[in-house]
Design an enzyme around this catalytic site. Structure first.
Site, PDB file in Angstrom:
ATOM      1  CB  CYS A 130      -0.940   0.006   1.200  1.00 30.19           C
ATOM      2  SG  CYS A 130      -2.092   1.411   1.168  1.00 30.19           S
ATOM      3  CB  CYS A 133      -0.821   2.553   4.254  1.00 25.33           C
ATOM      4  SG  CYS A 133      -2.640   2.541   4.204  1.00 25.33           S
TER       5      CYS A 133
END
EC number: 1.11.1.28
Length: 174
Positions: A130, A133
């Protein structure tokens, strides 16, 4: 020593991983809690029973119960967040203002130092792929005083643990 069991179980083609595992487990770049919390959180993120049990045994010699629970919490909450935030990114700008609406209180109430939890979350987000993130957690840990070298030490742990999990999975399927 559980880490030795893990290293001994790796095949010859995974020699680099074995060496990296040994080197990283002796790293002085991170505090003991950061090091073993990151090892445990990334082990949990691999979803590999062998990795989780061996690293958990080793980590329990270095971490309090609070840090063990936080490491598992980081792996679990980031499994959810990484899917949700990757999807939001994939869907594009039309979804940028859509409220996430998922509970994630553990990020601010993990029971351990915020920077340590955030570092674990960064490492897990790296394994889970991700981008958003990983960048968000990197921004937090560097603003809290961690260096780029410390951030990348966590990334190297994540990469090595994922590689070890891959080798174990390959051998189980052979």
């Amino acid at each position: 020593m559980a880490l030795d069991n893990l290293k001994e179980g790796l095949p010859e083609y995974a020699k680099d991983l074995k060496l990296n595992l040994g080197t990283l487990s002796r790293s002085t770049e991170l505090s003991e809690q950061q090091l073993w919390g990151t090892f445990l959180a990334t082990a949990a993120a691999t979803r590999n029973d062998t990795i989780i049990s061996e690293i958990a045994e080793e980590a329990s010699q270095h971490l309090s119960d609070e840090y063990v629970n936080a490491a598992y919490g980081a792996a679990s909450i980031m499994a959810m967040n990484n899917v949700a935030y990757r999807a939001k990114s994939f869907l594009g700008s039309d979804y940028a203002q859509v409220r996430m609406g998922l509970r994630m209180n553990i990020i601010n109430k993990s029971g351990i130092d915020k920077v340590d939890f955030e570092l674990m979350a960064l490492a897990v987000s790296t394994i889970n792929g991700c981008h958003d993130c990983t960048k968000a957690h990197e921004k937090t840990v560097t603003s809290e005083g961690l260096t780029k070298e410390q951030v990348f030490e966590a990334v190297k742990i994540a990469a090595t643990i994922q590689g070890v999990a891959q080798a174990i999975q390959i051998e189980a399927a052979r």
